[in-house]
Design a protein around this motif. Sequence first.
Motif, PDB file in Angstrom:
ATOM      1  N   PRO A   1       3.347   3.281   8.051  1.00 16.26           N
ATOM      2  CA  PRO A   1       3.195   1.901   7.572  1.00 16.26           C
ATOM      3  C   PRO A   1       4.546   1.196   7.548  1.00 16.26           C
ATOM      4  CG  PRO A   1       2.991   3.447   5.758  1.00 16.26           C
ATOM      5  CD  PRO A   1       3.110   4.267   6.988  1.00 16.26           C
TER       6      PRO A   1
ATOM      7  N   GLU B   1       2.136   3.824  15.024  1.00 19.99           N
ATOM      8  CA  GLU B   1       1.158   3.048  14.248  1.00 19.99           C
ATOM      9  C   GLU B   1       0.825   3.714  12.912  1.00 19.99           C
ATOM     10  OE1 GLU B   1       0.165   0.072  15.008  1.00 19.99           O
ATOM     11  OE2 GLU B   1       1.136   0.017  16.967  1.00 19.99           O
ATOM     12  N   ASN B   2       1.042   5.050  12.849  1.00 22.61           N
ATOM     13  CA  ASN B   2       0.653   5.757  11.623  1.00 22.61           C
ATOM     14  C   ASN B   2       1.624   5.529  10.475  1.00 22.61           C
ATOM     15  OD1 ASN B   2      -1.491   6.852  13.047  1.00 22.61           O
ATOM     16  ND2 ASN B   2      -0.208   8.515  13.814  1.00 22.61           N
TER      17      ASN B   2
END
Lengths: 464, 289
Positions: free
Chosen positions: B161, B158-159
Amino acid sequence: MRWLFSLLSLALLGAVHAVSFTGSRLLVVLEDAKEQEKYGVFLGDLTARGFHLTVESPKESSLSLFKHGERAYDHVILLPTKSKGLGPALTAGNILEFMKKEGNVLLALSSEYATPTALQSLLLELDIHIPSDKGALVVDHFNYDSTSAEEKHDVLLLPYPKSLKPDVKNYFAGEGVIAVPRAVGQTLGNDSPLIAPVLRAPSTAYSYNPKDEADIVEDPFAVGGQLNLVSTVQALNSARLTVVGSSEMLQNAWFSEKATLAGKAVKTANRDFVEKVSSWTFKETGVLKVGKLVHYLDEGVSKKPNASSAVPENNPKIYRVKNNVAFTVEISEYSNTHLTPFVPATGDSVQLEFSMLSPFHRLNLKPLSQTANSTIFGASFKTPDQHGIFNFHIKYNRPFLTNVEEKRQVTVRHFAHDEWPRSWQISGAWVWIGGIWVTVAGWLAFVALWLYSAPAEKIVKKTQ
Amino acid sequence: MRLLSSFLPSLLLSGACVVSAASSWSFDDATLTVQPKGAGVSAGAKEKLNPIASLPKAVSLGATDTLKLLLTTTEGKKAKRPHQAFLTLTDPTTGLEESFILSVKDSGKGKVDLAQKDLPIQFLTSSKPIQASIVIGAFGSSTPYKSKVFDLNVSRDENVPLAIPEKPVRYAAAKEIHHIFKEEPRSPPSIISLVFVAAVIGTLPVLLGVWATLGANASHLGKALGNAPISHALFYGSIIAMEGIFFLYYTSWNLFQTLPAAGVVGLVAFLSGSRALTEVQERRLAGLR
């Protein structure tokens, strides 16, 4: 008068079964006159539908798409040729110019012959990509005709295509299976909304070149649904171009042929499918026509829109802000022989924009009524509280339908000085109105007092 | 038994019985490994794939993992090299498909490596697990094989982008727009207005009362009318008429109706006023004011 006209049109229809909305001059480009026999049924069907066919070889020196700077033909069919060059009359530029003048093109490819360079660059220009090597064809080990291609699996048997998206009309639906023998697969660019696939390859199909020595496919041109067997382009001026991956689809041999799909005997329905593809390409279907466009001030009284086409558009040029305005537009769709009421696909609707630079209103138009050959769409709305020059703007661009754009300019003025509510209608103003009239009464009393008051103090002094 | 069992899925798939087919394609010895980055060859979860049934639980592919699929393609019972050997991923919601080609050797041993960077963006953002099927086919009369073998869960970091490309333009009905009108001017509740109207009107009796206590009166009216009846009647009448003209201007008249009327009334007030005020002056000089 009207019955006379309909009688006349009936007589005309009797003479000609169907004809394109834009014209009937059709050029068939065919290299070998002997080949014409193979396409006999297809060309015969076109003649029966009212087209005037001219069959020419690309080598013919007199061949030209234009005459006196205008189109010499309304539609062109380009059938595959052996030679790699198509001659000076059929360059990519000429064909694009032909489309710029709203001519329609049906282009048939064949894996048997190399695609002429002119057509390769034409397709590249339109963002349609075909394999660069000669002989590449589409195979599928799951949906092949085991009668004619038991070993090679290069004759695909496919169901009729489904609608592209739920809100897009399907002009190519039908019952049966379509045989696609030895097709050149196309991939389509993703950027343009003008390109639309008609017939996609099944998910297990892939494109390969039989001349490759490798006995396993390693780097196919494209696989599955990315491969298109029939694809279309409709330019902004509604000129249409259809790429048919397999010219054999158009040949008599496959029009109603016995075939075997997964052990079941089937009959190919190519004749019907090819008729649907060609009649779409040559603007016998999917053509929209806008009739009368009416807007008027809706003053609360149910003023019926005048649907008769005899009365000219008599639209006001000016409205006021916050006016209630009603809008109706008549749209017909040409379908093979005549204009019919246009019905958008479910989930789709014709939209009206009331715009000054950007739309202030964008409304779905509802079908209000139908005449014999048109649907009357309408909407009513309140003009925005912003004065200026506005447009009633209809822009209806959809896949497989000719583009519709209509604009009517009107002025929207602000309130005149005597159109505002009077001050006594505003409850908040009552205090101020009361103040004025109290002042008036006080003034009158003061004047009377000043004129007629007897001195009171002197009377008091006298008593003292 | 093996032959029969490998028949089943292809039967289900094609939906028709191919009795005449001499043999059918399938695969054998299939192993699926998800290897984290930097880990050894033997590391990572190993799963055995079955040509008849798909794996009961979904395979998860992390951001840095590599999915390795090894198998041996067979025709009938014999290991053989097919023409087509694909690992096809399908997004169940959109129907988007992407095929990865297995490199198969002459012995029928095939393999394919898959990492997140190979996947199209739609698979990375898919909410449902992606269906992975194996397609094996070749020319000739053998029945081709296609069956779902496992579900793939793409667990994204999720970190990091994700550069999601902009949606291409497609012609369709756009969203409706309804103009948002400026708020109508509002008045306070009319009861509040009425209270203040009453207060304003109430000042008039107060004013008159105060005047009365200070000794205001209209006792000289008779005297004034006696001395200069016409002038006084006209003068006071014209002042009332002027207010009447203002009232009419407020309710219905326009400026061009108002001005001549105000001129006439003004002239009357000027002429009669001079007489009336002379009479008032006479009273003052007589000491009656």
